[in-house]
Design an enzyme around this catalytic site. Structure first.
Site, PDB file in Angstrom:
ATOM      1  N   ASP A   1       0.793  -1.226   0.000  1.00 10.42           N
ATOM      2  CA  ASP A   1       0.000   0.000   0.000  1.00 10.42           C
ATOM      3  C   ASP A   1       0.827   1.277   0.000  1.00 10.42           C
ATOM      4  O   ASP A   1       0.315   2.347   0.347  1.00 10.42           O
ATOM      5  CB  ASP A   1      -0.944   0.008   1.197  1.00 10.42           C
ATOM      6  CG  ASP A   1      -2.110  -0.949   1.014  1.00 10.42           C
ATOM      7  OD1 ASP A   1      -2.694  -0.942  -0.077  1.00 10.42           O
ATOM      8  OD2 ASP A   1      -2.420  -1.701   1.953  1.00 10.42           O
TER       9      ASP A   1
ATOM     10  N   ASP B   1      -7.245  -3.900  -5.231  1.00 10.76           N
ATOM     11  CA  ASP B   1      -6.806  -2.607  -4.692  1.00 10.76           C
ATOM     12  C   ASP B   1      -5.376  -2.262  -5.120  1.00 10.76           C
ATOM     13  O   ASP B   1      -5.010  -1.087  -5.230  1.00 10.76           O
ATOM     14  CB  ASP B   1      -6.833  -2.617  -3.155  1.00 10.76           C
ATOM     15  CG  ASP B   1      -8.018  -3.327  -2.542  1.00 10.76           C
ATOM     16  OD1 ASP B   1      -8.482  -4.339  -3.108  1.00 10.76           O
ATOM     17  OD2 ASP B   1      -8.472  -2.899  -1.470  1.00 10.76           O
TER      18      ASP B   1
END
Length: 413
Positions: A115, A174
């Site tokens: 991330d 994602d």
């Protein structure tokens, strides 16, 4: 000179040019600026609540919920401050973001997460773009890209998402959002490896993550020894074969961005197919703020107390709006106009009740009614920091359209 005059007229009259065609912009400069100003004032309420070394996640049960810098959402609040500073020139916001970033910088060394795009690109990337201060921000991005690329596996041709069990080598949709960090750093440094890894990940995801109707699975679990798919699952959606609404947003935004970064037509076509799936889905509400999963009505009621409730996910809607505004730039005719019009509808609806928070309420978050993960009973019908980020990003992108400037302003220098 003639081109400059035309651009000024477009700004004044509320007309933009997409793919060489003039389009009426339905939202006014006053509307956009008012919502940016409202957001700037509201986020100061939140800012006054945040411990100096913490980052906001949500406001739940009338309580603030914060995280450390290592949480995947840590970059959204600084990124929102940057966008609001860009949109309002409020120097108090500039001061607040510059005070917060030193507590995030160490994550550039974090090799335990995929991330880093969310964490570093949204924050330090916007900082570099707006200030041009390469001494303060460029090294963070370059080091962060090296950390992120360490998670790439040559056998699976993907960047690993999670390290925990029971997964073997999980990749979530994602992760498309973190590729922009790699492509932009590749431009900044001339290191083509980062670009190549991003493209490889996007191509593998395109091959394995999508159904025939172009809806996306949430999680693909790979065999790290062979690169073959073991399972196609969900972690936050209604069930494995459902279309989790925010996941479709990550896919739409990710492939739109990757087309911009690569000019590969297969990425543009994928984004168009995903947009069609979302916008034509019979379960998409009239106001275009989706339910948390497009297939929520197929769940057994006994499986989860929230399963069939009509819970919206504003974070997904904000993603759709921002992505559709960009996708409109890469398409033409009625298709381009459709994306623009749908983004305008979403922005209009997010900017009023029941989604926009009243000043001083909602813990200082801008938007209400997002959903984190219903299967985990986590963050259900609450504000979320990333919903605010993509909402403000969409407002800024629209503001650029009104001003006749490029909707995307890259950081690569």
């Amino acid at each position: 000179m003639k081109k400059q005059i035309i651009m000024v007229l477009c700004s004044v009259l509320g007309i933009c040019t997409i793919q060489g065609q003039s389009r009426d912009l339905k939202l006014s400069k006053v509307f956009i600026q008012q919502n940016l100003s409202d957001a700037a004032q509201q986020i100061k309420v939140l800012a006054n609540e945040i411990p100096k070394e913490k980052f906001p996640k949500t406001f739940e049960n009338n309580k603030q919920v914060f995280s450390s810098s290592s949480w995947w959402c840590s970059g959204f609040y600084p990124g929102t401050l940057w966008y609001l500073y860009e949109g309002t020139q409020d120097h108090e916001l500039l001061q607040k973001v510059e005070e917060k970033l030193p507590y995030l910088e160490k994550e550039k060394y974090n090799k335990g997460t995929h991330d880093l795009g969310f964490m570093l690109f949204c924050s330090f990337g916007n900082g570099l773009r707006l200030t041009g201060d390469s001494v303060k921000y460029k090294d963070v991005l370059v080091t962060g890209a090296a950390s992120l690329s360490s998670r790439f596996n040559e056998t699976t041709n993907t960047i690993r998402s999670w390290d925990h069990k029971p997964w073997h080598y999980p990749v979530i949709i994602d992760n498309m959002m973190n590729l922009e960090l790699l492509t932009q750093v590749s431009k900044m440094t001339g290191n083509n490896r980062y670009y190549d890894l991003a493209v490889a990940h996007a191509e593998t995801t395109l091959k394995n993550h999508f159904r025939k109707d172009y809806s996306s699975y949430h999680v693909i679990d790979y065999d790290v020894n062979t690169g073959k798919v073991i399972e196609k699952k969900t972690h936050q959606g209604a069930f494995d074969e459902s279309a989790w609404s925010r996941g479709q947003g990550w896919a739409l935004y990710g492939y739109t961005m990757m087309y911009r970064e690569t000019k590969k037509k297969e990425f543009l076509n994928q984004a168009r197919h995903i947009a069609k799936y979302i916008l034509n889905h019979p379960n998409l509400p009239q106001d275009l703020i989706p339910y948390w999963d497009f297939d929520k009505d197929k769940i057994e009621p006994s499986s989860n107390m929230y399963a069939k409730k009509d819970l919206r996910d504003v974070s997904a809607a904000a993603l759709y709006a921002s992505a559709l505004l960009e996708l409109a730039q890469y398409t033409a005719g009625k298709e381009s106009m459709l994306y623009l019009t749908k983004a305008e509808t979403i922005l209009t609806n997010l900017s009023k009740a029941p989604y926009k928070a009243e000043y001083g309420k909602n813990g200082g978050y801008l938007l209400k009614h997002s959903v984190g993960a219903i299967p985990l009973n986590s963050e259900i019908d609450v504000p979320l920091t990333y919903a605010d980020y993509y909402y403000v990003e969409a407002l800024i992108r629209y503001k650029r359209l009104l001003e006749g400037s490029a909707i995307i302003q890259e950081i690569a220098k």
